[in-house]
Design a protein around this motif. Structure first.
Motif, PDB file in Angstrom:
ATOM      1  N   CYS A 196       0.851  -1.196   0.000  1.00 22.30           N
ATOM      2  CA  CYS A 196       0.000   0.000   0.000  1.00 22.30           C
ATOM      3  C   CYS A 196       0.885   1.244   0.000  1.00 22.30           C
ATOM      4  O   CYS A 196       1.656   1.465   0.939  1.00 22.30           O
ATOM      5  CB  CYS A 196      -0.912  -0.011   1.222  1.00 22.30           C
ATOM      6  SG  CYS A 196      -2.016   1.405   1.319  1.00 22.30           S
ATOM      7  N   ARG A 199      -2.276   5.442   0.908  1.00 24.48           N
ATOM      8  CA  ARG A 199      -3.437   5.213   1.753  1.00 24.48           C
ATOM      9  C   ARG A 199      -4.365   6.428   1.800  1.00 24.48           C
ATOM     10  O   ARG A 199      -5.597   6.280   1.797  1.00 24.48           O
ATOM     11  CB  ARG A 199      -2.992   4.844   3.167  1.00 24.48           C
ATOM     12  CG  ARG A 199      -4.149   4.567   4.130  1.00 24.48           C
ATOM     13  CD  ARG A 199      -3.610   4.172   5.493  1.00 24.48           C
ATOM     14  NE  ARG A 199      -2.853   2.943   5.403  1.00 24.48           N
ATOM     15  CZ  ARG A 199      -3.395   1.733   5.428  1.00 24.48           C
ATOM     16  NH1 ARG A 199      -4.720   1.622   5.551  1.00 24.48           N
ATOM     17  NH2 ARG A 199      -2.664   0.658   5.350  1.00 24.48           N
ATOM     18  N   ASN A 202      -6.533   6.444  -1.114  1.00 23.34           N
ATOM     19  CA  ASN A 202      -7.480   5.331  -1.062  1.00 23.34           C
ATOM     20  C   ASN A 202      -8.709   5.686  -0.225  1.00 23.34           C
ATOM     21  O   ASN A 202      -9.847   5.394  -0.611  1.00 23.34           O
ATOM     22  CB  ASN A 202      -6.808   4.090  -0.463  1.00 23.34           C
ATOM     23  CG  ASN A 202      -5.634   3.602  -1.304  1.00 23.34           C
ATOM     24  OD1 ASN A 202      -5.481   3.995  -2.450  1.00 23.34           O
ATOM     25  ND2 ASN A 202      -4.804   2.757  -0.716  1.00 23.34           N
ATOM     26  N   SER A 203      -8.464   6.296   0.917  1.00 20.87           N
ATOM     27  CA  SER A 203      -9.561   6.585   1.839  1.00 20.87           C
ATOM     28  C   SER A 203     -10.542   7.622   1.282  1.00 20.87           C
ATOM     29  O   SER A 203     -11.706   7.655   1.672  1.00 20.87           O
ATOM     30  CB  SER A 203      -9.008   7.062   3.183  1.00 20.87           C
ATOM     31  OG  SER A 203      -8.244   8.244   3.021  1.00 20.87           O
ATOM     32  N   CYS A 205     -11.044   7.967  -2.113  1.00 18.20           N
ATOM     33  CA  CYS A 205     -11.280   7.620  -3.515  1.00 18.20           C
ATOM     34  C   CYS A 205     -12.778   7.589  -3.828  1.00 18.20           C
ATOM     35  O   CYS A 205     -13.558   6.896  -3.161  1.00 18.20           O
ATOM     36  CB  CYS A 205     -10.662   6.253  -3.821  1.00 18.20           C
ATOM     37  SG  CYS A 205     -10.996   5.663  -5.488  1.00 18.20           S
ATOM     38  N   PHE A 226      -9.187  -4.753   1.135  1.00 17.64           N
ATOM     39  CA  PHE A 226      -9.603  -3.365   0.897  1.00 17.64           C
ATOM     40  C   PHE A 226      -9.569  -2.567   2.198  1.00 17.64           C
ATOM     41  O   PHE A 226      -9.138  -1.411   2.213  1.00 17.64           O
ATOM     42  CB  PHE A 226     -11.000  -3.334   0.276  1.00 17.64           C
ATOM     43  CG  PHE A 226     -10.997  -3.306  -1.235  1.00 17.64           C
ATOM     44  CD1 PHE A 226     -11.520  -2.232  -1.923  1.00 17.64           C
ATOM     45  CD2 PHE A 226     -10.451  -4.356  -1.964  1.00 17.64           C
ATOM     46  CE1 PHE A 226     -11.519  -2.189  -3.303  1.00 17.64           C
ATOM     47  CE2 PHE A 226     -10.436  -4.335  -3.346  1.00 17.64           C
ATOM     48  CZ  PHE A 226     -10.965  -3.251  -4.022  1.00 17.64           C
ATOM     49  N   PHE A 229      -6.095  -1.532   3.107  1.00 16.95           N
ATOM     50  CA  PHE A 229      -5.567  -0.453   2.273  1.00 16.95           C
ATOM     51  C   PHE A 229      -6.296   0.870   2.499  1.00 16.95           C
ATOM     52  O   PHE A 229      -5.971   1.864   1.870  1.00 16.95           O
ATOM     53  CB  PHE A 229      -5.678  -0.836   0.799  1.00 16.95           C
ATOM     54  CG  PHE A 229      -4.463  -1.548   0.245  1.00 16.95           C
ATOM     55  CD1 PHE A 229      -3.836  -1.091  -0.898  1.00 16.95           C
ATOM     56  CD2 PHE A 229      -3.956  -2.673   0.872  1.00 16.95           C
ATOM     57  CE1 PHE A 229      -2.722  -1.728  -1.411  1.00 16.95           C
ATOM     58  CE2 PHE A 229      -2.855  -3.330   0.367  1.00 16.95           C
ATOM     59  CZ  PHE A 229      -2.220  -2.865  -0.782  1.00 16.95           C
ATOM     60  N   PHE A 231      -9.554   1.415   1.869  1.00 17.07           N
ATOM     61  CA  PHE A 231     -10.667   1.599   0.944  1.00 17.07           C
ATOM     62  C   PHE A 231     -12.007   1.300   1.624  1.00 17.07           C
ATOM     63  O   PHE A 231     -12.064   0.529   2.590  1.00 17.07           O
ATOM     64  CB  PHE A 231     -10.539   0.640  -0.244  1.00 17.07           C
ATOM     65  CG  PHE A 231      -9.587   1.081  -1.314  1.00 17.07           C
ATOM     66  CD1 PHE A 231      -9.912   2.123  -2.175  1.00 17.07           C
ATOM     67  CD2 PHE A 231      -8.368   0.444  -1.479  1.00 17.07           C
ATOM     68  CE1 PHE A 231      -9.042   2.516  -3.181  1.00 17.07           C
ATOM     69  CE2 PHE A 231      -7.492   0.823  -2.476  1.00 17.07           C
ATOM     70  CZ  PHE A 231      -7.826   1.866  -3.327  1.00 17.07           C
ATOM     71  N   VAL A 404      -6.490  -5.652  -4.768  1.00 17.68           N
ATOM     72  CA  VAL A 404      -6.417  -4.390  -4.024  1.00 17.68           C
ATOM     73  C   VAL A 404      -5.314  -3.492  -4.570  1.00 17.68           C
ATOM     74  O   VAL A 404      -5.425  -2.266  -4.524  1.00 17.68           O
ATOM     75  CB  VAL A 404      -6.254  -4.665  -2.511  1.00 17.68           C
ATOM     76  CG1 VAL A 404      -4.866  -5.188  -2.181  1.00 17.68           C
ATOM     77  CG2 VAL A 404      -6.588  -3.425  -1.689  1.00 17.68           C
ATOM     78  N   GLU A 408      -5.826   0.358  -5.881  1.00 20.77           N
ATOM     79  CA  GLU A 408      -5.029   1.527  -5.500  1.00 20.77           C
ATOM     80  C   GLU A 408      -4.448   2.215  -6.731  1.00 20.77           C
ATOM     81  O   GLU A 408      -4.411   3.455  -6.802  1.00 20.77           O
ATOM     82  CB  GLU A 408      -3.893   1.122  -4.557  1.00 20.77           C
ATOM     83  CG  GLU A 408      -3.088   2.323  -4.084  1.00 20.77           C
ATOM     84  CD  GLU A 408      -2.025   1.951  -3.068  1.00 20.77           C
ATOM     85  OE1 GLU A 408      -2.133   2.410  -1.917  1.00 20.77           O
ATOM     86  OE2 GLU A 408      -1.081   1.220  -3.428  1.00 20.77           O
ATOM     87  N   ALA A 411      -7.184   4.217  -8.252  1.00 22.24           N
ATOM     88  CA  ALA A 411      -7.462   5.419  -7.458  1.00 22.24           C
ATOM     89  C   ALA A 411      -6.412   6.495  -7.714  1.00 22.24           C
ATOM     90  O   ALA A 411      -6.735   7.681  -7.861  1.00 22.24           O
ATOM     91  CB  ALA A 411      -7.494   5.056  -5.977  1.00 22.24           C
ATOM     92  N   TYR A 412      -5.152   6.083  -7.795  1.00 17.85           N
ATOM     93  CA  TYR A 412      -4.062   7.033  -8.061  1.00 17.85           C
ATOM     94  C   TYR A 412      -4.231   7.662  -9.442  1.00 17.85           C
ATOM     95  O   TYR A 412      -4.112   8.889  -9.608  1.00 17.85           O
ATOM     96  CB  TYR A 412      -2.723   6.312  -7.961  1.00 17.85           C
ATOM     97  CG  TYR A 412      -1.537   7.176  -8.323  1.00 17.85           C
ATOM     98  CD1 TYR A 412      -0.907   7.972  -7.369  1.00 17.85           C
ATOM     99  CD2 TYR A 412      -1.046   7.192  -9.624  1.00 17.85           C
ATOM    100  CE1 TYR A 412       0.182   8.758  -7.703  1.00 17.85           C
ATOM    101  CE2 TYR A 412       0.043   7.973  -9.976  1.00 17.85           C
ATOM    102  CZ  TYR A 412       0.649   8.763  -9.008  1.00 17.85           C
ATOM    103  OH  TYR A 412       1.723   9.561  -9.345  1.00 17.85           O
TER     104      TYR A 412
END
Length: 593
Positions: A196, A199, A202-203, A205, A226, A229, A231, A404, A408, A411-412
């Motif tokens: 990960c 983070r 991710n939170s 996203c 998830f 990480f 999510f 997962v 990520e 999401a990035y």
């Protein structure tokens, strides 16, 4: 997927040539066979393939059984932690698996015989392919010579034990029975966080993810991954989230089949406005990914395309954490030889190491173990049949961690206003387009398969391979079955010789690489082809020489200048496959010369 079980573990006493039992129990000669009465009162036995027992006397050793189903990669992690011990395992019907005592693997050294005794092995049925996978002490699938030695031991003890040997009630009542699932799963999830990198993103996203576990074991573990990480949990496909050995909602429980088996996932994603679909196979060791494209429907990524994305992602984040170029000398990526060469291109440009293995993750897993012992760091490995390993958590493909990690990465990229498919095109622009195609023909007759490959190896005369394909000259031939490689000065293949199966690779003058091989699990001859364009160009097909028709007009559905007979072998009489369709062998096609 299955309930896991380990038992009958006895420490090896170095120098004694035998085993020492706990609590002062007497030493047993190494070659002495466990008798039925001993197994009735202890040791290790299996009544139904998934349950074992041990006696209740305090000097005996614990048996580890699982309370639920779990992914095979979690089992691999458990085996790694318990390495250096011996296991004798009695299979259903009295077929005994006795470990080999030959081979330099993890274990304790026998001072008298000066060789290593391996740790233990575990049987795990593959839910999709119906085969059995056996894992060694290092967590990787077994390879030669251990596979043959295990088969030999089974054949030597085919007579079933008497029913009086079994006391199944001890499975529930024995004080030595333990369930390590909670501990090993916690350890696996803790180690998973090493993959990960973002983070905070991710939170927050906004992307929604749909996950299908294909009636297998992946649901709980992907949900936990998830959470690890940061999510929100992915949206499960309700009809497919629980284990079901009948796979009642799919015609084929293999996400590698693509859109045809993702119908429920696609419908749920449309309803929930989710842009990414993650599908793990029933064992949760493979991963398929689909992405919604604005105005263009859904893009289901191939295994090679996902590998390009994951390989880029893993090195991108590794390089960010290790800016010193000298650190790159210890970095490796691995792939099977029938998979895309995109990692090889990454390695050549970025300066890290790349190695190929024979098809099958057992070769990758054991090579990871060897490289790790030498202080190297394998940050990514894959096989084209949607099997991926990010980092080095276990020496086995891992659909849970890959799912997962893909989330990520998505999401990035979303934070950069990029989709997965847009980033894939960016990768191809930087490193060159890698266009691949996989096809196959079905053949149920081993004699016919033997005849086909014999003809390829003796095409115009004895020990002569084809010189052209689709009008394109073949510049190199590698035959792993015989150990021949025309591209090397000594004409010897670097990959291990595998005489039990057929695999021939052709390198064409236009840059296409094509491999014909027999499947290890199905009655198929598979054909893998790829064309690699030069980095920094938009070229997706080889340039034609003067007077030639353009290579992209060859009729290949995948484009990329791959000759049509290599893309759709079922339509062409390549390599003598006329025999398969019933056409007389003398009808030699003009595509091969």
């Amino acid at each position: 997927m299955m309930e896991f079980f380990f038992g009958g573990v006895e420490p090896v006493d170095p120098g004694s040539g035998g085993v020492s039992g706990g609590g002062g129990s007497p030493k047993r000669p190494e070659d002495e066979t466990l008798q039925p009465d001993e197994l009735r009162h202890g040791r290790t036995q299996s009544a139904d393939g998934s349950r074992i027992q041990s006696d209740q006397r305090p000097h005996r050793h614990p048996v580890h059984t699982g309370s639920t189903f779990l992914p095979v990669q979690v089992l691999c992690r458990l085996q790694q932690q318990r390495g250096g011990r011996r296991l004798r395992h009695q299979r259903t019907g009295g077929q005994r698996l006795q470990q080999s005592e030959v081979g330099e693997v993890d274990g304790r050294c026998d001072a008298q015989q000066r060789r290593f005794r391996p740790s233990f092995l575990h049987i795990c049925p593959d839910a999709v392919r119906g085969e059995q996978m056996v894992y060694w002490c290092n967590g990787a699938q077994i390879s030669s010579p251990h596979d043959q030695e295990i088969l030999q031991s089974i054949e030597e003890q085919l007579e079933p034990w008497s029913a009086s040997c079994w006391e199944e009630e001890l499975v529930e009542s024995c004080s030595l029975r333990t369930d390590p699932l909670t501990q090993i799963n916690s350890c696996y999830m803790d180690e998973l966080t090493s993959l990960c990198f973002h983070r905070d993103l991710n939170s927050s996203c906004p992307l929604k993810f749909v996950h299908s576990s294909f009636h297998g074991v992946g649901h709980v573990f992907v949900q936990q991954a998830f959470y690890a990480f940061g999510f929100a949990p992915p949206i499960p496909v309700p009809e497919q989230k629980d284990p079901d050995p009948n796979f009642s909602s799919v015609c084929c429980p293999n996400p590698e089949e693509g859109e045809s088996v993702l119908e429920l996932s696609l419908l749920l994603a449309e309803r929930e406005n989710a842009r990414i679909i993650l599908a793990t196979d029933p064992d949760a060791d493979r991963l398929a990914v689909a992405e919604k494209s604005d105005g263009c429907g859904w893009k289901v990524f191939t295994g090679n395309e996902l590998a390009a994305l994951l390989g880029w992602w893993m090195f991108f984040n590794w390089k960010d954490a290790h800016p010193d170029p000298a650190d790159t000398q210890k970095v490796y990526m691995l792939a099977t030889t029938v998979s895309s060469k995109i990692l090889q291109t990454f390695a050549r440009i970025e300066g890290f190491h790349f190695e190929e293995t024979l098809p099958g993750f057992k070769w990758i897993g054991n090579r990871i173990h060897e490289l790790s012992k030498m202080g190297n760091n394998v940050i990514f490995a894959f096989e084209e049949s949607i099997g991926f390993l990010c980092g080095g958590l276990v020496p086995e493909k891992d659909g849970v961690s890959s799912a997962v990690v893909v989330a990520e990465m998505a999401a990035y990229l979303h934070n950069k206003n990029l989709s997965l498919n847009q980033q894939l095109l960016n990768i191809y622009q930087t490193y060159g387009h890698h266009v691949s195609q996989t096809s196959y023909v079905v053949c149920d007759d081993p004699t016919t398969i033997q005849t086909i490959f014999c003809r390829i190896r003796n095409f115009n005369c004895e020990a002569s391979y084809p010189k052209t394909c689709g009008g394109v000259r073949i510049v190199h031939v590698r035959d792993v079955t015989t150990g021949y490689d025309s591209s090397r000065p000594d004409l010897r293949s670097v990959l291990p010789v595998t005489r039990s199966s057929h695999m021939i690779t052709f390198t064409l003058q236009n840059g296409v690489v094509a491999t014909l091989r027999t499947s290890g699990t199905e009655p198929k001859i598979k054909c893998y082809t790829e064309y690699c364009a030069a980095p920094g160009t938009r070229e997706t097909a080889p340039q034609s020489r003067p007077g030639e028709r353009p290579a992209s007009a060859s009729g290949c559905p995948g484009g990329g200048g791959i000759p049509a007979p290599l893309c759709t072998p079922e339509k062409y009489n390549w390599g003598g496959s006329t025999i398969i369709t019933g056409v007389h062998e003398s009808r030699r096609t003009s595509y091969w010369n």
